[in-house]
Write an enzyme that holds these catalytic residues in place. Structure first.
Site, PDB file in Angstrom:
ATOM      1  N   SER A 190       0.819  -1.196   0.000  1.00  0.00           N
ATOM      2  CA  SER A 190       0.000   0.000   0.000  1.00  0.00           C
ATOM      3  C   SER A 190       0.863   1.261   0.000  1.00  0.00           C
ATOM      4  CB  SER A 190      -0.949  -0.053   1.200  1.00  0.00           C
ATOM      5  OG  SER A 190      -1.972   0.884   1.064  1.00  0.00           O
ATOM      6  N   ASP A 390      -8.066  -6.119  -5.796  1.00  0.00           N
ATOM      7  CA  ASP A 390      -7.924  -4.856  -5.062  1.00  0.00           C
ATOM      8  C   ASP A 390      -8.286  -3.700  -5.979  1.00  0.00           C
ATOM      9  OD1 ASP A 390      -7.167  -2.821  -3.286  1.00  0.00           O
ATOM     10  OD2 ASP A 390      -5.076  -2.902  -3.947  1.00  0.00           O
ATOM     11  N   HIS A 452      -6.171  -6.697  -1.575  1.00  0.00           N
ATOM     12  CA  HIS A 452      -5.148  -5.693  -1.274  1.00  0.00           C
ATOM     13  C   HIS A 452      -4.055  -6.278  -0.386  1.00  0.00           C
ATOM     14  CE1 HIS A 452      -3.722  -1.570  -0.599  1.00  0.00           C
ATOM     15  NE2 HIS A 452      -3.686  -1.821   0.693  1.00  0.00           N
TER      16      HIS A 452
END
Length: 632
Positions: A190, A390, A452
């Protein structure tokens, strides 16, 4: 140490000796502050962990390291020693994103050796990355997770972050010198896609400044970024493209036309500010997709895994489901104490800090994608991987940044002008798992049916990917390898499985680590003993002189300070074969050598009464969340 004066010769001699004693003690503490405040590796040793599975506890350390003395900024770490060693020692440093989201997500929900069965019971993670690598989880920047800093002293820029992280590593390796020669890999997901390249660059700059043999050059061997927020210029426009590909929005529909207007505004903002990391007008694309695709029950897509739904406006902020157990577990007083949390950390653990996220705007920082070409060309291998479900940091944006990036004489995955590296099919234990693509030091892996947080969904497959990247081959170790194939061809063996195991290589490495540990302990112990001996000698001299002056005076000391004294036993504990960190020594023996400082005490802080920032689950709509922000 107690001094008495039973003689009736008067109080002057007693007072004088007492003054001399205090003077000697003051001199001792003045020249040996380490006896009062400095910590050793033993102070960070985790002797027990509530809820751990039966059997020997994995070797781990945890606690705080100061990185900003002026603002009382401390980073929290949790370190696990590897379970096996293939051919050399490796350390993986793991960072979660946000900015401001705790790396305890990675420790307890992704790559760490434990997962929570419920809010008080841990179980082994069969896909843990600690099989062939030491794991170092760090809550950063300051104010994130268990880390803390004085109010309003949060940092703002990526170079500030990397400078503090280098300070952290310098101090960490001083405490644990046995790991400083490891091959180092920096991994995360991320928004850590911004942090990791900056830290890698800072390590290279630090190594280049070393001019003597007093410092060790750190062996940075690679960086690993999953579903990374790396290139906003490619990631923002990918929201709509991904929504079309996944069927979230029908291309050509009235909704699509409305969204394309937002897309056009975003692209104009990117053209005006190509180096911006956060663009509010571009964030609106994601918010509109989530808001305008919710159903009649106000169920919206989970932005981290579009296979799932969540209540609007959370849209994934309640995910993963393990959070319901992780938060109460990390707020338990006995867990807080076990992890050596400083009492200065007043508030309980929160997954993400709104204060850190809103302050860390990186307005004057270049996006990390601009650092990748130089890292690749300097010989640092880079692995980018993506879960295909994601939305917020989707694989379309990652693939676009690769296609547009120039490095090592080519663009994207070109192997020669007009020829691109092929995509190879990857199967794991007979199941289609994803694709591999490689060119000029860059590897890209796309995981099928993953979110994710890829290791959360596919722990064993993600570890197989890591082991290949680190060039682990366990053919000579034993154990049952995983059946992992690229284009049908069986790959080098990378998995032995099980908890725990031992090998000849592991035993040799343990002996080397133990030798390094004892050298470090002996070095600090010898320095302390020298000061202690000086103080005792000075004190003894004045006692001897006082006795000569006052023959009627008799000093009574209840314990022998000769060859069998506490000092000698302390030295024996430091230099003998016992495991100091595991608690084989009696810590009460040290009480006569130092005064416990505040950092030696541990208090429970597992409540929410004094939080540093907003909860991870805001009442406001997701529009308050940055892309790649306030997320794992």
């Amino acid at each position: 140490m107690l001094l008495t004066a039973p003689s009736s010769r008067g109080s002057r001699t007693q007072s004088g000796i007492a003054n001399v004693s205090w003077w000697a003690l003051s001199l001792l503490l003045l020249f040996s502050p380490t006896l009062v405040s400095a910590k050793s590796a033993a102070d960070y040793y985790v002797r027990s962990l509530p809820g751990a599975p039966e059997g020997p506890l994995l070797k781990m350390h945890a606690g705080h390291i100061e990185v900003d003395a002026q603002n009382n900024g401390n980073l929290f770490f949790w370190h696990y020693q590897n379970r096996h060693i293939a051919n050399r020692q490796r350390t993986v440093i793991w960072l979660n994103g946000g900015p401001g989201c705790s790396s305890m997500d990675g420790a307890l929900m992704e790559i760490g050796p434990y997962r929570l069965k419920d809010n008080h019971t841990l179980e082994y993670n069969n896909g843990s990355w600690d099989e062939f690598a030491n794991l170092l989880f760090v809550d950063q920047p300051v104010g994130t997770g268990f880390s803390y800093v004085s109010t309003n002293s949060y940092i703002h820029e990526l170079d500030e972050m990397s400078a503090q992280f280098i300070t952290f590593l310098e101090k960490w390796f001083q405490l644990f010198p046995e790991y400083e020669g490891d091959d180092i890999y920096i991994a995360g997901e991320s928004y850590a896609g911004q942090h990791i390249p900056y830290i890698a660059k800072a390590i290279q700059e630090r190594n280049n400044k070393i001019q003597n043999d007093q410092s060790v050059r750190w062996n940075l061997r690679g960086i690993v970024i999953g579903n990374g927020w790396i290139s906003p210029a490619q990631q923002y426009p990918s929201y709509l493209t991904f929504a079309y590909e996944e069927g979230l929005v029908t291309e050509g529909s009235s909704l699509a036309k409305d969204l394309e207007v937002y897309q056009s505004v975003c692209e104009s903002k990117i053209s005006a500010s190509p180096n911006a990391i956060n663009i509010r007008d571009c964030e609106e694309i994601l918010q509109q997709i989530l808001a305008r695709t919710k159903d009649t029950n106000r169920q919206c897509y989970n932005m981290y895994d579009v296979r799932l739904r969540d209540t609007y406006p959370s849209c994934g902020m309640n995910w993963p489901t393990d959070l319901v157990d992780v938060k109460p577990y990390l707020q338990r007083p006995d867990v807080v104490q076990a992890l050596n949390i400083n009492p200065e950390k007043k508030s309980g653990w929160e997954e993400c800090s709104g204060a850190v996220s809103s302050t860390f705007n990186a307005a004057n920082s270049l996006p990390s994608v601009q650092l990748l070409p130089e890292l690749l060309e300097s010989g640092i291998p880079i692995l980018l991987f993506s879960g295909d479900k994601d939305l917020i940091c989707n694989h379309v944006g990652t693939e676009q940044l690769i296609n547009n990036m120039k490095w090592n004489g080519g663009t994207g995955f070109e192997t020669s002008p007009g020829v691109w590296a092929p995509r190879h099919d990857w199967t794991f234990e007979g199941e289609p798992t994803g694709i591999y693509q490689y060119a000029r030091n860059l590897t890209y892996v796309l995981f099928y049916n993953a979110s994710h947080m890829v290791p959360y969904d596919l722990p064993r497959q993600s570890r197989d990917m890591l082991d290949r990247f680190m060039k682990v081959d366990i053919a000579n170790i034993g154990g049952k390898p995983a059946d992992s194939r690229i284009d049908g061809e069986k790959l080098p063996q990378t998995s032995v499985g099980g908890h725990p195991n031992s090998t000849a290589a592991e035993q040799q490495a343990k002996e080397k680590i133990k030798e390094t540990e004892w050298k470090a302990y002996a070095k600090s112990g010898e320095a302390a003993l020298i000061v202690v001996i000086i103080g005792v000698t000075v004190w003894g001299f004045f006692i001897w002189r006082s006795r000569r002056r006052n023959r009627g005076y008799q000093g009574v000391y209840q314990r022998d300070v000769g060859s069998g004294s506490i000092l000698e036993r302390f030295h024996n504990k430091r230099s003998g074969p016992a495991d100091v960190e595991a608690g084989d020594f009696d810590e009460s023996e040290l009480d006569n050598l130092h005064s416990p400082g505040p950092e030696q005490e541990h208090y429970a802080v597992g409540d929410d009464s004094d939080e540093e920032g907003p909860n991870h689950h805001p009442a406001a709509p997701p529009s308050s969340t940055k892309p790649g922000g306030a997320q794992p």
